[in-house]
Design a protein around this motif. Sequence first.
Motif, short mmCIF file in Angstrom:
data_model
loop_
_atom_site.label_atom_id
_atom_site.label_comp_id
_atom_site.label_asym_id
_atom_site.label_seq_id
_atom_site.Cartn_x
_atom_site.Cartn_y
_atom_site.Cartn_z
N ASN A 168 22.14 43.31 13.95
CA ASN A 168 22.17 42.15 14.85
C ASN A 168 21.30 42.33 16.09
O ASN A 168 21.53 41.66 17.11
N LYS A 169 20.30 43.18 16.02
CA LYS A 169 19.43 43.43 17.17
C LYS A 169 18.13 42.64 17.01
O LYS A 169 17.41 42.82 16.04
N ARG A 170 17.87 41.79 17.99
CA ARG A 170 16.68 40.91 17.94
C ARG A 170 15.46 41.68 18.44
O ARG A 170 15.10 41.63 19.61
N ARG A 171 14.84 42.39 17.53
CA ARG A 171 13.63 43.11 17.86
C ARG A 171 12.84 43.34 16.58
O ARG A 171 13.39 43.25 15.48
N GLN A 172 11.56 43.67 16.73
CA GLN A 172 10.69 43.73 15.56
C GLN A 172 11.08 44.83 14.58
O GLN A 172 10.98 44.65 13.37
N GLU A 173 11.55 45.98 15.10
CA GLU A 173 11.91 47.05 14.18
C GLU A 173 13.18 46.74 13.41
O GLU A 173 13.51 47.46 12.47
N SER A 174 13.89 45.68 13.79
CA SER A 174 15.11 45.29 13.08
C SER A 174 14.88 44.14 12.11
O SER A 174 15.83 43.59 11.56
N ILE A 175 13.64 43.75 11.92
CA ILE A 175 13.31 42.65 11.02
C ILE A 175 13.65 43.02 9.57
O ILE A 175 13.40 44.14 9.13
N ILE A 176 14.21 42.05 8.85
CA ILE A 176 14.47 42.20 7.41
C ILE A 176 13.51 41.24 6.70
O ILE A 176 13.75 40.03 6.67
N PRO A 177 12.42 41.74 6.13
CA PRO A 177 11.41 40.84 5.54
C PRO A 177 11.95 39.92 4.46
O PRO A 177 11.48 38.80 4.30
N GLU A 178 12.96 40.39 3.73
CA GLU A 178 13.48 39.62 2.60
C GLU A 178 14.17 38.33 3.02
O GLU A 178 14.38 37.44 2.18
N VAL A 179 14.55 38.19 4.31
CA VAL A 179 15.25 36.97 4.74
C VAL A 179 14.34 36.09 5.59
O VAL A 179 14.80 35.31 6.42
N PHE A 180 13.04 36.24 5.39
CA PHE A 180 12.07 35.38 6.08
C PHE A 180 12.28 33.93 5.64
O PHE A 180 12.49 33.65 4.45
N THR A 181 12.21 32.99 6.58
CA THR A 181 12.53 31.58 6.29
C THR A 181 11.34 30.78 5.78
O THR A 181 11.52 29.67 5.28
N GLU B 228 18.49 16.05 19.35
CA GLU B 228 17.87 16.14 18.04
C GLU B 228 17.15 14.83 17.71
O GLU B 228 17.73 13.74 17.82
N ILE B 229 15.90 14.93 17.30
CA ILE B 229 15.08 13.76 17.00
C ILE B 229 14.98 13.53 15.50
O ILE B 229 15.05 12.39 15.02
N TYR B 230 14.83 14.60 14.75
CA TYR B 230 14.61 14.47 13.30
C TYR B 230 15.13 15.74 12.61
O TYR B 230 15.00 16.85 13.14
N ARG B 231 15.73 15.56 11.43
CA ARG B 231 16.13 16.71 10.63
C ARG B 231 15.90 16.41 9.15
O ARG B 231 16.38 15.41 8.63
N SER B 232 15.16 17.30 8.50
CA SER B 232 14.93 17.17 7.06
C SER B 232 16.06 17.84 6.30
O SER B 232 16.68 18.80 6.78
N GLU B 233 16.30 17.36 5.09
CA GLU B 233 17.32 17.98 4.25
C GLU B 233 16.90 19.39 3.80
O GLU B 233 17.71 20.15 3.27
N HIS B 234 15.63 19.73 4.03
CA HIS B 234 15.12 21.04 3.61
C HIS B 234 15.12 22.07 4.74
O HIS B 234 14.67 23.20 4.54
N TRP B 235 15.60 21.68 5.93
CA TRP B 235 15.61 22.60 7.07
C TRP B 235 16.53 23.79 6.77
O TRP B 235 17.68 23.62 6.38
N TYR B 236 16.02 25.01 6.90
CA TYR B 236 16.73 26.25 6.58
C TYR B 236 17.20 26.28 5.12
O TYR B 236 18.18 26.94 4.78
N GLU B 237 16.48 25.59 4.26
CA GLU B 237 16.80 25.57 2.84
C GLU B 237 16.52 26.95 2.23
O GLU B 237 15.53 27.61 2.56
N VAL B 238 17.38 27.38 1.31
CA VAL B 238 17.16 28.63 0.58
C VAL B 238 16.18 28.33 -0.54
O VAL B 238 16.45 27.53 -1.44
N LEU B 239 15.01 28.96 -0.50
CA LEU B 239 13.97 28.68 -1.49
C LEU B 239 14.33 29.29 -2.83
O LEU B 239 15.02 30.31 -2.91
N SER B 240 13.83 28.68 -3.87
CA SER B 240 14.10 29.17 -5.23
C SER B 240 13.38 30.49 -5.48
O SER B 240 12.40 30.83 -4.79
N GLU B 241 13.86 31.23 -6.47
CA GLU B 241 13.23 32.50 -6.83
C GLU B 241 11.78 32.30 -7.22
O GLU B 241 10.91 33.12 -6.90
N GLU B 242 11.50 31.19 -7.93
CA GLU B 242 10.12 30.91 -8.37
C GLU B 242 9.20 30.70 -7.18
O GLU B 242 8.09 31.23 -7.13
N GLU B 243 9.68 29.90 -6.19
CA GLU B 243 8.83 29.64 -5.03
C GLU B 243 8.64 30.89 -4.19
O GLU B 243 7.54 31.16 -3.68
#
Length: 759
Positions: A66-79, A170-185
């Motif tokens: 839970n530390k917000r710093r670059q060395e604590s980045i988890i690449p697999e959960v990139f949005t 809030e002005i606009y929100r898409s249904e895809h905001w923070y969407e979990v992408l498919s394995e294929e994508e």
Amino acid sequence: MVRLIAMHGAQRPNRGLVFQKTLEDYDALIREQWLKDLVERIRKGDEEAKMELPFRCPHYTEFKENKRRQESIIPEVFTFQTCIDIDDASYVEDAIKAAKELNGKDRIWKGMLLHMDYSARKKLHIDVRMPIGMTIEETQRAYCEAIGVPFDESCITPERFIYITDEDSEIYRSEHWYEVLSEEELKVRHEAFAKRGLSIDGRNQKDVYQCNNVKMIQCNNGKAMDDVRVQTSYKGIPYSSIIDEYWQRTGGVPVDGERNVRLHKLAVNLRAICENEPERLLEVIPRLGLSESEVRSVVESACKENPKGFTSVLTQIVNDLQESHLSVGEDSGVRLPPPLPSRLPKLVQILVSRTPDIYKPAVAHAVFPSLATHLYKVRFRYIDNVLHEATLMNVLMAGTGAGKDCISQPIDFIMADIRRRDEENLKRERKWKQENACKGANKDKKQRPEGLIIQEIDADMTNPAFVTRMSEADEHFLYAKLNEIELFDALQGSGKNNQQFQIMCLAFDPGNRYGQTRVGAQSVTERVCIRFNWNASTTIRKGLQYFRNVLTDGPISRINFCTIPEREIGAEIPVYGTYDTAFEDELRPYIERLCRARGEIACPQAFRLARQTMEENAEFSRLSQSRVYENLSFRANIIAWLKGCLLYVANDCKWDKAIENFVRWSLQYDLWCKMRFFGEAIENADTVEERVKPGPRNLLELLPDEFTLQDAVNVRRKQGIPSKGVRKMVNMWTYRGYIQPQDGNGNSNRYIKLKTTKK
């Protein structure tokens, strides 16, 4: 599927921590009444309330521990989404319209708009999906160009956060905001980055930050061993760079038939920086297609060879690479310096307008000593209630041939008016000297002319001349520009070690007194308050050498440091703009405002910012547990605050967001340079000081009532006493009756303190 978001939803959150939450948690947060009230306070002008806002991190849904710093980045959960921050109110409404129009067009941005909301100060945040293969920076640059807004380079760091505002913002929100992408994508996106040599989250592999220059060892089954870490660099230089340079200097990478022999020679060279430990050396040595058993045999043989220590080849390679790597910060374990903001204060923008991009950060840093020299009897009150004058000293440390002269022309134009006045007074002084040269007796000699204010001094000025110039300056600043920092040694005088460093420290400190007392009638006897701003340049190696004996004595923390990144081999030569009358005309009104200013000037915005940055520095120090960073940050904060005050005066006592962003950048950049160049050396020096003991300790008191021979060895080592002789010590204690063997006849390595022993 549950949508996840990295955020900190508390009021007045610790910005070093961030937690994985659901989008439902986010929605519940933005409906909170306290958040709505907080946003309303900020929009009514309560700037300090912004520090109480919760925040989210757009690029990742989770960070390690839970530390917000670059060395604590988890690449697999990139949005695979990023947030554009539009901080100029004049662009907001047009940007909203352009973003909506762009989202419906049949181009790369169709359907890519994910979210829009007003910031706490009614500016704009736009979240967009990143096109396949584009990095964070590339996406933001392209999208900003598409909707016609300036690109902000400060908004592209992977761990950055965005303040959260209330539901009504809030002005606009898409249904895809923070969407979990498919394995294929995800596979397609990962492959697109891989083809470019990037990590799976689009970062350049050499820029992926690894805390303390370490990486995880991989087990045979591919799983990371959490408790084992491998050093990947020596003095900030990756071992891979040292090995590559060694091959280049010794005939290239070995081929079949010579691999064993040449790998053995490499191991002999590397063992000095691997503590002559085979296991340590095995971690960094290349395999060249040999089996593990063959490589181990080579390494063990190399470690047994004599003599041991640094070879001339290795020494030269380390020296050469250390300078180049320090200047550019490209080793795999060090962050690159914070980028210069895209929107600069008007004065700074003018001063770097003719400067090639590669030199702009250095120039933006280095112009302040000469600017501050124009202030006369002007003071600013810092957050500790101490009045400061604008004492600013700058050292540009960069590699040989890096272009350190880039600061000269801007400084020449800044100093032009002072040099014109100095020239008139120098003529008066020369005339007086010529007249007195013809006089015989002292009674016939004329007194020095009055009003000899000469602010720019020679680089090789002696200490008496310096004191004289300071006395005659009538509370004006003196200024010097040194092409080599060693020229400061002229101020040392005879028999006074480190006097030049004393002058640096006294110049920075309010209310200082300095001078000399002499009995001769012609000798200089003065005590003055030092007001001295200066610029100096040096190579990195010389700079490290120059300050090596005063690492913890104060000069480094009082000086503003900057650098120039190393250009790629064969890169095109940077081209300057023309410094002409138009440049001079643009600069003139700012210089005139500095010259007109008098007295104590209050800048409430700079005052508030100094408090914020001080707390941010303290927070980072707590999270990093770096005592060196904390100590350096105290005066670095003052230096950055003084720059903000100076820009405020030059801007006709008007503050804007560009000044605030620049001050923050200047602080971060200064601290980056100090930690990069001196952090490790200061830490080592502090450690040596901590080892100094007030006197010998009673070793027996440090041992438990029942102890082993190994316990005695450990106690001796902790006190800096060699383990050799421990048996003799224990025998002597036994003979004196302090202890006795546990078995009573001396055949055991366990001992018992006797009851008569003093505790």
